[in-house]
Design an enzyme around this catalytic site. Structure first.
Site, PDB file in Angstrom:
ATOM      1  N   HIS A 192      60.241  76.868  17.313  1.00 32.63           N
ATOM      2  CA  HIS A 192      59.894  77.041  18.728  1.00 32.63           C
ATOM      3  C   HIS A 192      58.631  76.260  19.075  1.00 32.63           C
ATOM      4  O   HIS A 192      57.529  76.803  19.075  1.00 32.63           O
ATOM      5  CB  HIS A 192      59.701  78.536  19.005  1.00 32.63           C
ATOM      6  CG  HIS A 192      59.729  78.885  20.452  1.00 32.63           C
ATOM      7  ND1 HIS A 192      60.289  80.050  20.917  1.00 32.63           N
ATOM      8  CD2 HIS A 192      59.269  78.235  21.552  1.00 32.63           C
ATOM      9  CE1 HIS A 192      60.168  80.107  22.236  1.00 32.63           C
ATOM     10  NE2 HIS A 192      59.543  79.007  22.639  1.00 32.63           N
ATOM     11  N   HIS A 209      60.558  84.774  20.702  1.00 36.90           N
ATOM     12  CA  HIS A 209      59.281  85.456  20.983  1.00 36.90           C
ATOM     13  C   HIS A 209      59.410  86.939  21.352  1.00 36.90           C
ATOM     14  O   HIS A 209      59.069  87.363  22.465  1.00 36.90           O
ATOM     15  CB  HIS A 209      58.471  84.715  22.043  1.00 36.90           C
ATOM     16  CG  HIS A 209      59.231  84.219  23.240  1.00 36.90           C
ATOM     17  ND1 HIS A 209      60.105  84.997  23.962  1.00 36.90           N
ATOM     18  CD2 HIS A 209      59.232  83.000  23.847  1.00 36.90           C
ATOM     19  CE1 HIS A 209      60.597  84.299  24.966  1.00 36.90           C
ATOM     20  NE2 HIS A 209      60.079  83.075  24.910  1.00 36.90           N
ATOM     21  N   HIS A 257      56.964  73.308  21.887  1.00 38.04           N
ATOM     22  CA  HIS A 257      57.110  72.520  23.116  1.00 38.04           C
ATOM     23  C   HIS A 257      56.323  71.219  22.942  1.00 38.04           C
ATOM     24  O   HIS A 257      55.097  71.244  22.855  1.00 38.04           O
ATOM     25  CB  HIS A 257      56.584  73.302  24.320  1.00 38.04           C
ATOM     26  CG  HIS A 257      57.361  74.554  24.596  1.00 38.04           C
ATOM     27  ND1 HIS A 257      58.507  74.565  25.358  1.00 38.04           N
ATOM     28  CD2 HIS A 257      57.159  75.838  24.189  1.00 38.04           C
ATOM     29  CE1 HIS A 257      58.988  75.801  25.417  1.00 38.04           C
ATOM     30  NE2 HIS A 257      58.183  76.594  24.711  1.00 38.04           N
ATOM     31  N   LEU A 258      57.045  70.104  22.898  1.00 33.30           N
ATOM     32  CA  LEU A 258      56.397  68.798  22.722  1.00 33.30           C
ATOM     33  C   LEU A 258      56.256  68.047  24.043  1.00 33.30           C
ATOM     34  O   LEU A 258      55.640  66.985  24.087  1.00 33.30           O
ATOM     35  CB  LEU A 258      57.183  67.953  21.715  1.00 33.30           C
ATOM     36  CG  LEU A 258      57.213  68.504  20.290  1.00 33.30           C
ATOM     37  CD1 LEU A 258      58.016  67.579  19.369  1.00 33.30           C
ATOM     38  CD2 LEU A 258      55.795  68.691  19.743  1.00 33.30           C
ATOM     39  N   ARG A 259      56.846  68.567  25.116  1.00 36.96           N
ATOM     40  CA  ARG A 259      56.664  68.102  26.499  1.00 36.96           C
ATOM     41  C   ARG A 259      57.265  66.726  26.798  1.00 36.96           C
ATOM     42  O   ARG A 259      57.570  66.438  27.952  1.00 36.96           O
ATOM     43  CB  ARG A 259      55.188  68.090  26.891  1.00 36.96           C
ATOM     44  CG  ARG A 259      54.486  69.437  26.773  1.00 36.96           C
ATOM     45  CD  ARG A 259      55.150  70.514  27.588  1.00 36.96           C
ATOM     46  NE  ARG A 259      54.386  71.769  27.615  1.00 36.96           N
ATOM     47  CZ  ARG A 259      54.926  72.947  27.836  1.00 36.96           C
ATOM     48  NH1 ARG A 259      56.248  73.067  28.024  1.00 36.96           N
ATOM     49  NH2 ARG A 259      54.175  74.035  27.858  1.00 36.96           N
ATOM     50  N   ASP A 293      55.746  78.985  19.478  1.00 35.88           N
ATOM     51  CA  ASP A 293      55.787  78.846  20.935  1.00 35.88           C
ATOM     52  C   ASP A 293      54.602  78.006  21.413  1.00 35.88           C
ATOM     53  O   ASP A 293      53.982  78.301  22.451  1.00 35.88           O
ATOM     54  CB  ASP A 293      55.807  80.204  21.637  1.00 35.88           C
ATOM     55  CG  ASP A 293      56.292  80.111  23.087  1.00 35.88           C
ATOM     56  OD1 ASP A 293      56.687  79.010  23.501  1.00 35.88           O
ATOM     57  OD2 ASP A 293      56.266  81.135  23.789  1.00 35.88           O
ATOM     58  N   ASP A 296      64.934  78.156  26.755  1.00 34.70           N
ATOM     59  CA  ASP A 296      63.612  78.795  26.693  1.00 34.70           C
ATOM     60  C   ASP A 296      62.730  78.389  27.866  1.00 34.70           C
ATOM     61  O   ASP A 296      62.657  77.210  28.222  1.00 34.70           O
ATOM     62  CB  ASP A 296      62.904  78.453  25.389  1.00 34.70           C
ATOM     63  CG  ASP A 296      61.575  79.169  25.297  1.00 34.70           C
ATOM     64  OD1 ASP A 296      61.568  80.410  25.299  1.00 34.70           O
ATOM     65  OD2 ASP A 296      60.536  78.483  25.269  1.00 34.70           O
ATOM     66  N   HIS A 336      49.249  72.661  27.791  1.00 35.16           N
ATOM     67  CA  HIS A 336      49.148  72.448  29.234  1.00 35.16           C
ATOM     68  C   HIS A 336      47.892  71.640  29.530  1.00 35.16           C
ATOM     69  O   HIS A 336      46.894  71.711  28.797  1.00 35.16           O
ATOM     70  CB  HIS A 336      49.077  73.785  29.982  1.00 35.16           C
ATOM     71  CG  HIS A 336      50.347  74.566  29.960  1.00 35.16           C
ATOM     72  ND1 HIS A 336      51.468  74.175  30.639  1.00 35.16           N
ATOM     73  CD2 HIS A 336      50.667  75.736  29.337  1.00 35.16           C
ATOM     74  CE1 HIS A 336      52.440  75.057  30.446  1.00 35.16           C
ATOM     75  NE2 HIS A 336      51.974  76.013  29.651  1.00 35.16           N
ATOM     76  N   HIS A 358      65.834  83.380  25.462  1.00 33.28           N
ATOM     77  CA  HIS A 358      64.574  83.801  26.079  1.00 33.28           C
ATOM     78  C   HIS A 358      64.893  85.084  26.845  1.00 33.28           C
ATOM     79  O   HIS A 358      65.454  85.039  27.946  1.00 33.28           O
ATOM     80  CB  HIS A 358      64.071  82.701  27.009  1.00 33.28           C
ATOM     81  CG  HIS A 358      62.856  83.061  27.812  1.00 33.28           C
ATOM     82  ND1 HIS A 358      61.649  82.432  27.642  1.00 33.28           N
ATOM     83  CD2 HIS A 358      62.661  83.977  28.800  1.00 33.28           C
ATOM     84  CE1 HIS A 358      60.765  82.939  28.494  1.00 33.28           C
ATOM     85  NE2 HIS A 358      61.359  83.880  29.204  1.00 33.28           N
TER      86      HIS A 358
END
Length: 448
Positions: free
Chosen positions: A66, A240, A68-70, A313, A160, A317, A187
């Site tokens: 899990h 999560h 997030h590489l964006r 997770d 997710d 940002h 999710h």
């Protein structure tokens, strides 16, 4: 073996089973473990580098289901390059990149792009997670089969960030992925129960004047989906997990033989809703930080095997979207570089889990869930499998560090642990036999 190919002897480390041993890496494989590793190393040809692992833990490379590489689309917050650098520094040799990029990873073309970016970066293996529905919109199924048969060989599918709320659509997804032994990672968030929600629902949310996010919104979806998974005979993974009630539902499902697995995040193992009193948006996350009783239930669930794995997770940002008023701030925290220290602090140092357990929840089990054949090759007792790809993490549990996000490899700085003292540090990481981290610093990426 080429006479010029580097060989590596990890010397005197403590293996997950508690024994002190040498580990020899040759030809990108775990060539020998135990007394024969040193003798074979000394008798072999070619250059030999020794890693002094005295007093350190030698783990199979960590696997994150899990992350997030964006990229593509939000490279201002993270890229595959920066995110996998962070993963390597955290001891991860494989990460699963969630589908909520821009464009969404809902087609073979996008997942292959992410997969290729991971290969080019070379810091760890990148496995794209395919979206369950087109555009994460929850209206129609995405190209699950095409993503599964692409070069990325997707086996994990998730919306997710959004819940697959339609039970008919969720059923169809569970049925579809059976054809290629895939898994749907849900999710769990009933959207109508969480409209405008800002934090955990309870007395504190009333005191702070923030809209509450009830535990039942998570638990109701999990209860529905484990029954759907049982009905169609498919695999379900719950992302999560954050409440004590969710742990009980998953325990109930497993007792009845339902094929469900679940993850908890590091931050839900350590932080509680009390952090929200500061109104610091760094603590705003989905699902929200819960009560102390929920934290304890998650820890116990990991210790007894109800919860199968840790998913970071990792949610980077930009400052513009995070360092602002609470109600408009983005949800999420970084976590790749602090996951192992948090697990040590919450589970090992409390006596709930030994290092064999850590290797189970952070390596072998997530590798099994994702159907990875080259990661997590270690027995339940913590014994390395010789001949397996050399994905290895060396970790010093005896140091203590103050977390400073400014020193992290991730592009973003929204770590909830800023200023907190946490134990341990990754010192060396080998990805398929190539040293990507040496002596607590990034070395060189692996070339393909």
């Amino acid at each position: 073996m080429s006479p010029t190919a580097p060989r590596y002897l990890i010397s005197g480390g403590t293996l997950p089973d508690g024994t002190t041993s040498d580990v020899l890496i040759e030809d990108a494989l775990l060539a020998a473990v135990g007394p024969e590793a040193r003798s074979r190393a000394e008798a072999g040809d070619g250059p030999l580098e020794t890693v002094d692992a005295s007093g350190r833990i030698v783990l199979p490379g960590l696997v994150d289901l899990h992350t997030h590489l964006r990229e593509p689309g939000r490279e201002d917050a993270e890229t595959v390059e920066t995110g996998t650098r962070a993963a390597a520094m955290g001891g991860f040799t494989s990460v699963h990149a969630m589908a909520n990029s821009t464009p969404v990873a809902d087609s073979a073309g996008v997942v292959e792009q992410v997969w290729q970016l991971g290969r080019e970066a070379g810091w760890c293996d990148v496995h794209p997670v395919g979206a369950v529905t087109v555009g994460l919109a929850g209206a129609r199924l995405a190209e699950l089969g095409a993503m599964a048969s692409s070069r990325a060989e997707v086996r994990v599918f998730s919306d997710d960030g959004m819940c697959v709320a339609d039970p008919v659509l969720m059923r169809r997804a569970l049925e579809y992925v059976k054809a290629f032994d895939g898994v749907v990672a849900q999710h769990a968030q009933e959207p109508r129960l969480t409209e405008g929600a800002q934090m955990n629902e309870g007395e504190l949310s009333s005191v702070l004047g923030l809209s509450g996010w009830p535990a039942v919104a998570e638990e109701a979806i999990i209860a529905r989906d484990v029954l759907l998974a049982q009905h169609v005979g498919s695999r379900l993974h719950v992302c999560h997990v954050s409440t004590a009630g969710s742990v009980e539902i998953i325990r109930w499902a497993k007792e009845r033989g339902i094929d469900v697995t679940a993850e908890a995040t590091p931050h839900h193992l350590l932080l509680t809703e009390e952090s929200v009193r500061s109104y610091d948006p760094v603590f705003k996350v989905n699902p929200p930080l819960r009560r102390e009783a929920d934290v304890m239930a998650l820890r116990e669930g990991l210790a007894d095997g109800t919860i199968d794995t840790i998913g970071t997770d990792h949610a980077p940002h930009t400052a513009e979207t995070k360092e602002c008023e609470w109600t408009v701030a983005a949800m999420g925290m970084t976590g790749l570089e602090t996951a192992l220290p948090v697990v040590q602090h919450a589970l090992v140092d409390t006596g709930l889990m030994d290092w064999a357990g850590v290797s189970r929840i952070l390596s072998s089990t997530p590798a099994r869930i994702a159907r990875l054949t080259d990661q997590g090759r270690i027995s339940a007792a913590g014994v390395f499998e010789t001949g397996a790809p050399a994905n290895v993490t060396v970790y010093d549990p005896h140091v203590t560090r103050t977390v400073d996000p400014a020193t992290h490899a991730t592009r973003s700085r929204n770590s909830p642990y800023r200023g907190m003292e946490l134990p341990g540090q990754v010192t060396d990481v080998f990805n398929h036999g190539h040293p990507v981290v040496r002596d607590r610093a990034l070395a060189t990426p692996r070339t393909h």
